[in-house]
Motif scaffolding. Structure first.
Motif, short mmCIF file in Angstrom:
data_model
loop_
_atom_site.label_atom_id
_atom_site.label_comp_id
_atom_site.label_asym_id
_atom_site.label_seq_id
_atom_site.Cartn_x
_atom_site.Cartn_y
_atom_site.Cartn_z
N VAL A 2 13.75 6.26 5.38
CA VAL A 2 15.14 6.03 5.74
C VAL A 2 15.75 7.37 6.14
CG1 VAL A 2 17.41 5.29 4.90
CG2 VAL A 2 15.36 4.05 4.21
N LYS A 3 16.44 7.38 7.28
CA LYS A 3 17.08 8.61 7.77
C LYS A 3 18.58 8.38 7.91
CE LYS A 3 13.77 11.49 8.21
NZ LYS A 3 13.65 12.54 7.26
N ASP A 4 19.36 9.29 7.37
CA ASP A 4 20.82 9.30 7.51
C ASP A 4 21.48 8.00 7.05
OD1 ASP A 4 20.59 11.88 8.64
OD2 ASP A 4 20.23 10.99 10.61
N ASN A 5 20.82 7.27 6.18
CA ASN A 5 21.34 6.01 5.63
C ASN A 5 21.65 4.96 6.70
OD1 ASN A 5 21.26 6.80 2.88
ND2 ASN A 5 23.13 7.97 3.20
N ILE A 6 21.11 5.13 7.91
CA ILE A 6 21.38 4.15 8.96
C ILE A 6 20.12 3.71 9.71
CG2 ILE A 6 23.78 4.81 9.36
CD1 ILE A 6 22.79 6.42 11.79
N SER A 7 19.04 4.47 9.60
CA SER A 7 17.83 4.17 10.38
C SER A 7 16.59 4.19 9.50
CB SER A 7 17.62 5.20 11.49
OG SER A 7 18.65 5.17 12.42
N LYS A 9 5.50 9.70 12.55
CA LYS A 9 4.41 10.03 13.48
C LYS A 9 4.90 10.11 14.92
CE LYS A 9 -0.24 9.28 14.75
NZ LYS A 9 -1.41 9.60 14.00
N ASP A 10 5.71 9.13 15.35
CA ASP A 10 6.15 9.11 16.74
C ASP A 10 7.67 9.01 16.91
OD1 ASP A 10 6.63 6.50 16.01
OD2 ASP A 10 5.27 5.60 17.47
N ASN A 11 8.41 9.15 15.79
CA ASN A 11 9.88 9.11 15.80
C ASN A 11 10.48 7.79 16.26
OD1 ASN A 11 10.36 11.68 14.67
ND2 ASN A 11 9.83 12.59 16.64
N THR A 12 9.72 6.70 16.16
CA THR A 12 10.28 5.39 16.44
C THR A 12 11.29 5.07 15.35
OG1 THR A 12 8.29 4.63 17.56
CG2 THR A 12 9.74 2.94 16.69
N ARG A 13 12.43 4.48 15.74
CA ARG A 13 13.50 4.17 14.79
C ARG A 13 13.92 2.71 14.89
NH1 ARG A 13 16.99 8.44 12.76
NH2 ARG A 13 16.10 10.44 13.30
N TRP A 14 14.33 2.18 13.74
CA TRP A 14 14.88 0.84 13.65
C TRP A 14 16.21 0.92 12.90
CZ3 TRP A 14 9.88 2.19 12.63
CH2 TRP A 14 8.89 1.61 13.42
N ILE A 15 17.10 -0.04 13.15
CA ILE A 15 18.37 -0.09 12.45
C ILE A 15 18.10 -0.56 11.03
CG2 ILE A 15 20.66 -1.16 12.40
CD1 ILE A 15 20.33 -1.43 15.50
N THR A 66 0.81 -1.22 0.00
CA THR A 66 0.00 0.00 0.00
C THR A 66 0.84 1.27 0.00
OG1 THR A 66 -0.18 -0.07 2.41
CG2 THR A 66 -1.96 -1.10 1.15
N ARG A 67 2.06 1.21 0.55
CA ARG A 67 2.92 2.39 0.62
C ARG A 67 4.30 2.15 0.04
NH1 ARG A 67 1.11 5.55 6.01
NH2 ARG A 67 -1.09 5.34 5.58
N GLY A 68 4.52 0.99 -0.52
CA GLY A 68 5.80 0.67 -1.10
C GLY A 68 6.70 -0.10 -0.14
N LEU A 69 7.94 -0.28 -0.57
CA LEU A 69 8.91 -1.07 0.17
C LEU A 69 10.21 -0.29 0.34
CD1 LEU A 69 8.52 -4.31 -2.00
CD2 LEU A 69 7.44 -3.88 0.21
N ILE A 70 10.98 -0.69 1.34
CA ILE A 70 12.37 -0.26 1.49
C ILE A 70 13.20 -1.52 1.31
CG2 ILE A 70 14.14 0.66 3.04
CD1 ILE A 70 11.84 2.11 4.54
N VAL A 71 14.13 -1.49 0.36
CA VAL A 71 15.01 -2.64 0.12
C VAL A 71 16.43 -2.19 0.43
CG1 VAL A 71 15.82 -4.34 -1.55
CG2 VAL A 71 13.48 -3.44 -1.72
N VAL A 72 17.13 -2.97 1.26
CA VAL A 72 18.51 -2.64 1.64
C VAL A 72 19.40 -3.86 1.44
CG1 VAL A 72 18.11 -3.14 4.09
CG2 VAL A 72 19.97 -1.64 3.44
#
Length: 151
Positions: free
Chosen positions: A101-106, A111-117, A69-75
């Motif tokens: 993706v933020k700063d190529n690391i997260s 909405k709530d600034n939750t981050r994942w590696i 529905t919103r696309g994918l992030i592939v790394v």
């Protein structure tokens, strides 16, 4: 003896009722309102749009037909690839829950600034959830440099 039996019965009942309540609130590794769309995308890594995936830690957004529905992030990781859904896994979709993706690391939920590696999907310290972004399986043909993502 009757008192011990009834306390043990109540304790057992409470444990099982808590397990049922907590297990019904989620679907797989996401909230129950997470969209369930078919995923079927083939990427030819020889094409310029997908060049970043030829290098470890390279990533792209995929917004093609049948990419959710919103696309994918592939790394690209050191051992293969990670394919994340761009819907936040921990809150119901709305206007501000598309992962970025933020700063190529997260990976960030705005909405709530939750981050994942980015390369592992693990929540960063202090995260508002322990749920990782939803991932999808893939097949990679190294000889043809073709990545097929499906669900």
């Amino acid at each position: 003896m009757k008192k011990t039996f009834s306390i043990l019965s109540i304790f057992t009942l409470l444990i099982f009722s808590n397990l049922i309540i907590y297990s019904c609130g989620s679907r797989e590794d996401t909230v129950s309102c997470f969209p369930n769309n078919p995923i079927n995308v083939t990427l030819n890594l020889n094409l310029p749009a997908y060049y970043p995936l030829n290098n470890i830690n390279g990533w792209i957004y995929v917004n093609e037909q049948q990419s959710g529905t919103r696309g994918l992030i592939v790394v690209r990781t050191g051992t293969g690839f990670k394919v994340y859904d761009r819907n936040a896994p921990h809150i119901c979709p709305d206007n501000n829950t598309t992962l970025e993706v933020k700063d190529n690391i997260s990976v960030l939920c705005p909405k709530d600034n939750t981050r994942w590696i980015l390369t592992t999907g693990q929540p960063e310290s202090g995260s508002k959830t322990s749920l990782p972004p939803k991932t999808y399986p893939y097949n990679y043909d190294a000889a043809g440099k073709t990545l097929n993502i499906y669900y």
